[in-house]
Design an enzyme around this catalytic site. Structure first.
Site, PDB file in Angstrom:
ATOM      1  N   ASP A  43      -5.444   4.246   7.883  1.00 38.35           N
ATOM      2  CA  ASP A  43      -4.157   3.519   8.127  1.00 38.35           C
ATOM      3  C   ASP A  43      -2.967   4.208   8.425  1.00 38.35           C
ATOM      4  O   ASP A  43      -1.807   3.978   7.846  1.00 38.35           O
ATOM      5  CB  ASP A  43      -4.005   2.521   7.330  1.00 38.35           C
ATOM      6  CG  ASP A  43      -4.999   1.387   7.021  1.00 38.35           C
ATOM      7  OD1 ASP A  43      -6.137   1.781   7.774  1.00 38.35           O
ATOM      8  OD2 ASP A  43      -5.097   0.459   6.258  1.00 38.35           O
TER       9      ASP A  43
ATOM     10  N   LYS B  23     -10.492  -2.816  10.457  1.00 43.18           N
ATOM     11  CA  LYS B  23     -10.855  -3.631   9.431  1.00 43.18           C
ATOM     12  C   LYS B  23      -9.507  -4.424   9.145  1.00 43.18           C
ATOM     13  O   LYS B  23      -8.349  -4.371   9.431  1.00 43.18           O
ATOM     14  CB  LYS B  23     -10.834  -2.914   7.880  1.00 43.18           C
ATOM     15  CG  LYS B  23      -9.593  -2.008   7.824  1.00 43.18           C
ATOM     16  CD  LYS B  23      -9.843  -0.976   6.520  1.00 43.18           C
ATOM     17  CE  LYS B  23      -8.360  -0.269   6.407  1.00 43.18           C
ATOM     18  NZ  LYS B  23      -7.333  -1.094   5.883  1.00 43.18           N
TER      19      LYS B  23
ATOM     20  N   CYS C 227      -5.001   0.927   0.466  1.00 42.52           N
ATOM     21  CA  CYS C 227      -6.214   1.267   1.244  1.00 42.52           C
ATOM     22  C   CYS C 227      -6.759   2.449   0.905  1.00 42.52           C
ATOM     23  O   CYS C 227      -8.155   2.385   0.948  1.00 42.52           O
ATOM     24  CB  CYS C 227      -5.720   0.813   2.877  1.00 42.52           C
ATOM     25  SG  CYS C 227      -5.508  -0.602   3.170  1.00 42.52           S
TER      26      CYS C 227
HETATM   27  C1  VGL Z   1      -2.389  -1.754   3.434  1.00 45.36           C
HETATM   28  C2  VGL Z   1      -1.334  -3.619   2.520  1.00 45.36           C
HETATM   29  C3  VGL Z   1      -1.981  -4.448   3.431  1.00 45.36           C
HETATM   30  C4  VGL Z   1      -2.652  -0.387   3.242  1.00 45.36           C
HETATM   31  C5  VGL Z   1      -2.816  -2.432   4.550  1.00 45.36           C
HETATM   32  O1  VGL Z   1      -3.148   0.236   4.455  1.00 45.36           O
HETATM   33  O2  VGL Z   1      -2.454   0.284   2.173  1.00 45.36           O
HETATM   34  N1  VGL Z   1      -1.666  -2.121   2.454  1.00 45.36           N
HETATM   35  N2  VGL Z   1      -2.483  -3.853   4.655  1.00 45.36           N
END
Ligand code: VGL
Ligand code: ZN
Length: 243
Positions: free
Chosen positions: A47, A145, A190
């Site tokens: 991410d 995802k 994540c």
């Molecule tokens: C994430 C919160 C919501 C992350 C993704 O990538 O850690 N955190 N969506």
């Protein structure tokens, strides 16, 4: 041991001591990189997207600082997989989808407690794009995802209902990849959930600490590290990787 054997043994030992002394000096200077990733290792870049770096809608402090670190070590890995948080507009994890709720509050969903977030990483938007400057042209796969409206997915392996696989475990297994090295955002969501699920799925897992940053909502960062350590996730620094 014959005399000549013994002489050879002593010579090698003396050589070993000299070498150990040199290695000791190198490590005191912080220059020792001992990990050489091989054919069973994969770098999982979690991410690293516009939404999660400063200026983004769910910015992680220092999120941009990890980009050059990841770029530096990625070439040491033959195998690299990226993930992208990839939500529908109005996704169930957005506070804006729950009237009266604010970001970082929680709601109960059929699969359990869900933290609510600012709108982020909506499919196809600029916020969901990979961070500018991230340069890993040899990455082999992007796993998306959190793309189902009613289910979040922090983990790259298993959605938040804790039973729907993303397919990553099967992909890694089919390709003979056994050890997952994790970098990216965020350490306590994540990255952490992915590391724990990697262990549950039977993979070795190592987090490259200085190539991650955390959100740290209500003690979540310390808890994530405690959970990871308890599950056998290893913790190294990017300088430990030989590039
Ligand atoms: C994430 C919160 C919501 C992350 C993704 O990538 O850690 N955190 N969506
Ligand atoms: Zn998300």
């Amino acid at each position: 041991m014959t005399t000549s054997n013994r002489r050879e043994f002593l010579r090698v030992t003396a050589g070993g001591l000299t070498l150990a002394g040199l290695v000791g000096r190198a490590s005191a200077a912080g220059a020792e990189a001992t990990i050489r990733p091989g054919g069973h290792d994969v770098l999982l870049v979690v991410d690293v997207q516009n939404c999660f770096i400063p200026g983004g809608s769910l910015a992680v402090n220092g999120g941009d600082e990890i980009v050059p670190i990841i770029n530096r070590i990625a070439p040491a890995f033959r195998n690299v997989v990226l993930t992208q948080d990839w939500h529908t507009p109005g996704h169930v994890s957005f506070a804006s989808s729950h009237p009266g709720k604010k970001p970082f509050e929680t709601v109960q969903l059929p699969y359990g407690t869900q933290v609510l977030w600012p709108d982020h990483c909506v499919q196809g938007t600029e916020g969901a794009a990979l961070a500018p400057g991230l340069s890993i042209p040899h990455a082999e796969l992007i796993i998306r995802k959190g793309y189902r409206q009613d289910v979040d997915s922090y983990s790259a392996f298993l959605e938040a209902d804790r039973k729907t696989p993303t397919g990553l475990g099967g992909y890694l297994r089919e390709r003979g990849l056994r050890h997952v090295y994790l970098v990216g955002l965020a350490t306590d969501f994540c990255v952490g959930w992915s590391a724990l699920d990697a262990r549950k799925a039977g993979f070795a897992a190592t987090v490259i600490e200085d190539a991650t940053r955390g959100i740290d909502a209500g003690g979540s960062l310390a808890k994530a590290w405690a959970d990871m350590t308890g599950a056998g996730v290893k913790r190294i620094k990017s300088a430990d990787i030989a590039v």
